[in-house]
Structures are given as C-alpha cells and as structure tokens.
Motif scaffolding. Structure first.
Motif, PDB file in Angstrom:
ATOM      1  N   LEU A 172       0.820  -1.204   0.000  1.00 24.16           N
ATOM      2  CA  LEU A 172       0.000   0.000   0.000  1.00 24.16           C
ATOM      3  C   LEU A 172       0.858   1.260   0.000  1.00 24.16           C
ATOM      4  O   LEU A 172       1.820   1.381   0.767  1.00 24.16           O
ATOM      5  CB  LEU A 172      -0.931  -0.003   1.215  1.00 24.16           C
ATOM      6  CG  LEU A 172      -1.921  -1.175   1.262  1.00 24.16           C
ATOM      7  CD1 LEU A 172      -2.631  -1.226   2.604  1.00 24.16           C
ATOM      8  CD2 LEU A 172      -2.944  -1.060   0.132  1.00 24.16           C
ATOM      9  N   ALA A 221      -0.420  -6.414   4.841  1.00 20.40           N
ATOM     10  CA  ALA A 221      -0.185  -5.062   4.345  1.00 20.40           C
ATOM     11  C   ALA A 221       1.270  -4.686   4.593  1.00 20.40           C
ATOM     12  O   ALA A 221       1.789  -4.891   5.693  1.00 20.40           O
ATOM     13  CB  ALA A 221      -1.104  -4.071   5.043  1.00 20.40           C
ATOM     14  N   THR A 226      -5.690  -0.998   5.560  1.00 20.25           N
ATOM     15  CA  THR A 226      -4.542  -1.534   6.295  1.00 20.25           C
ATOM     16  C   THR A 226      -4.985  -2.204   7.592  1.00 20.25           C
ATOM     17  O   THR A 226      -4.552  -3.311   7.925  1.00 20.25           O
ATOM     18  CB  THR A 226      -3.538  -0.407   6.605  1.00 20.25           C
ATOM     19  OG1 THR A 226      -3.091   0.183   5.385  1.00 20.25           O
ATOM     20  CG2 THR A 226      -2.330  -0.953   7.365  1.00 20.25           C
ATOM     21  N   CYS A 236      -6.375  -5.824   7.475  1.00 19.56           N
ATOM     22  CA  CYS A 236      -5.517  -6.941   7.061  1.00 19.56           C
ATOM     23  C   CYS A 236      -5.153  -7.840   8.244  1.00 19.56           C
ATOM     24  O   CYS A 236      -5.243  -7.453   9.403  1.00 19.56           O
ATOM     25  CB  CYS A 236      -4.252  -6.402   6.404  1.00 19.56           C
ATOM     26  SG  CYS A 236      -4.554  -5.585   4.815  1.00 19.56           S
TER      27      CYS A 236
END
Length: 309
Positions: free
Chosen positions: A115, A151, A167, A170
C-alpha cells in the motif's frame, strides 16, 4: 519481471514494480492486466489529466520463499496512489481470486498488499469510495476463507484515508519508519479542526503521530523493519509462513476489546511522546530521532511485551 533482491535497496525510493521484483523470488512473478492491456481510468481524461496504462496498480502472482502468493502494489507516484474505479477493481479481483481458490492445493494462501496511497481519487470520488468498500469486503471474505492478507506500508504516500482503513483490516501489518498510517491526513485535520489541533507543517509532529514507529509501539503493526526491500521481504516471508488466524466473531470481539483498552490508556495523550513514556521506554523523547539501527534494536527488545494485534 526480473526479481533480483537488492541487498539494501530502499523501499521508500523504489517504484511499485521494483518493490514487487525485490520482494518476490527471482523470475517468479506473472502480472495480471499489465500495461500492455491498457486498462485505464475512464474518468481522468474528463479533467485533462494524464492516465497510466496500469492505473497505478500492479497485480499478479508469484512466489515468496518458494510459497505461491498473490500481490498487489500501488504506485504512490501516480495520482498519489489513490483508489479509483480501475485500480480498485484490480485489487478486489485479486482478493476474490484468493478467496475462490483457497481450497486448491497449489493456490496461494497469502495476499500481499503493497500500500502506498493518499486515499480515494477525488476525480472519481464515488467510484473510489465504492472501490475502498469493496476491497474491505473482499479482505474480510478472503480472511474468512483462511487467506492471510499482509499489508506492507513504507512508501512516500503512506496509507491514508481509505488506505488506512484497508490496512487495519488486514491479517498482519509490516511498517517501516516511513509507513505513515491514518484515516485522516494532517491537512484534513488542520482544515477541519484548526492549526491548534494539528499543525500539518510540523513534520516532526506528523511523523510522531502517524509514523511507523508509533504504529508499531502502540500495537498498530505486527512488524517494524528498516527501509530496505530485503527487510520487507524477510518480514513477509515470516508472517506468510504462519497459519492463518481464525477470522470469526471471537477474534473481532477480542480486537475490539484491545482497541478499547488502548483508548482508555492513551486516549488523552496529546503527543506520541506521552504514549512512549507510558510504555516505559528509556528516553522517550529520543524515539523519533533515533537512528534506524538503534530503533530496530529497541523494537526487537520490546517485541516480547508488544501489544500485538
């Protein structure tokens, strides 16, 4: 795609494709919907904005330490890594492929989300918001099927807005010092609440509040690593080798209780240094200025008592 692992290549400075190449085993990556297929945003041209042939997201399948994995990597250099209709759909499709193939013998049991995002793309806000919600749902469905979703956050854009929520959904989170994670960005907070609440130009403050060091020390991440592609690779291999934790009501209730406890302990803190003091860290005022080596040593020492997710 070449997959030479740079010994000390910077995750922060690398492109999305370089991160994928360094993260996965050599020559193991197969890209889905690559640039040659030109799946681009249908919205940006309406604003006379340039488009990218991959819409800023790389998705595909490869191997990590010999294990099959799915991977999606955002390129924070294109539109701030923002979520749009095409980029979001690529990530959703990858997560659904993991969910649907969970029972297969050679199917990947791990999804890596690299990410690097400022959140929803404003030029296609409705489509971007929908993409974020679909990604969250797809993560939940994949985890329910026994897939581990990891992430990895350490890019220049961080993981803000919808990216911060994604995030948190996850299974595991890996951060570096540069891995800023937050729902609201500093400028958004300042605009809505005033500079007295949050001075977005105070870079030291921004990093103390949203940066990877604070996220790790407060239990908002599972691994803290140096800014090296190799370090992210080693952390992802270790976490991916673990059995997927059950994703059920009991786990959600336990996570909610943990967050409530954190709020009770740290909710009145005005700065990260107050949180670090309450954690009993030596010289908490120095945490933000420590060298990477010294903080990694601190992180390793604190790991047994870490408020893990």
């Amino acid at each position: 795609m070449s997959a030479r692992v740079p010994e000390r290549g910077s995750w922060l400075e690398a492109s999305a494709r370089a991160r994928v190449a360094g993260l996965l085993d050599a020559n193991s990556f197969t890209e889905f919907l690559g640039p040659e297929q030109r799946e681009m945003s249908p919205h940006l041209s309406l604003f006379d904005l340039p488009r990218a042939f991959d819409d800023g997201v790389v998705v595909g399948r490869g191997k990590l330490g010999g294990r099959p994995v799915f991977v999606a990597a955002q390129d924070g250099r294109f539109m701030g890594g923002t979520f749009g209709e095409i980029s979001g759909s690529k990530i959703v499709g990858l997560l659904r492929a993991a969910r649907d193939g969970a029972a297969g013998d050679d199917a990947p049991r791990t999804v890596l989300l690299l990410l690097d995002t400022g959140g929803v793309r404003l030029q296609e806000a409705n489509a971007g918001e929908l993409a974020v919600s679909e990604i969250i749902r797809a993560i939940a469905e994949a985890r329910r099927a026994g897939i581990t979703v990891i992430a990895l956050v350490g890019g220049k854009a961080g993981a803000f807005g919808g990216g911060g929520i994604i995030t948190a959904c996850c299974s595991r989170i890996v951060v570096s010092r540069h891995g800023r994670i937050s729902v609201s960005g500093p400028e958004v907070i300042e605009t809505n609440q005033g500079i007295e609440e949050f001075d977005s130009k105070d870079r030291a403050l921004v990093w103390r509040i949203t940066g990877g060091r604070t996220r790790w020390l407060t239990g908002g991440a599972d691994r803290y690593v140096a800014d090296e592609i190799r370090a992210f690779r080693e952390a992802a291999m270790a976490l991916g080798a673990e059995d997927a934790a059950p994703f059920d009501l009991f786990r959600l209730q336990a996570e909610q209780s943990r967050l409530e406890q954190r709020l009770q302990v740290d909710g009145d803190s005005r700065d990260a240094t107050q949180i670090w003091t309450r954690r009993g860290l030596d010289e908490p005022e120095r945490v933000g200025d420590m060298t990477e080596h010294d903080f990694v040593v601190l992180a390793d020492r604190e790991a047994p008592n870490h408020d893990a997710r």
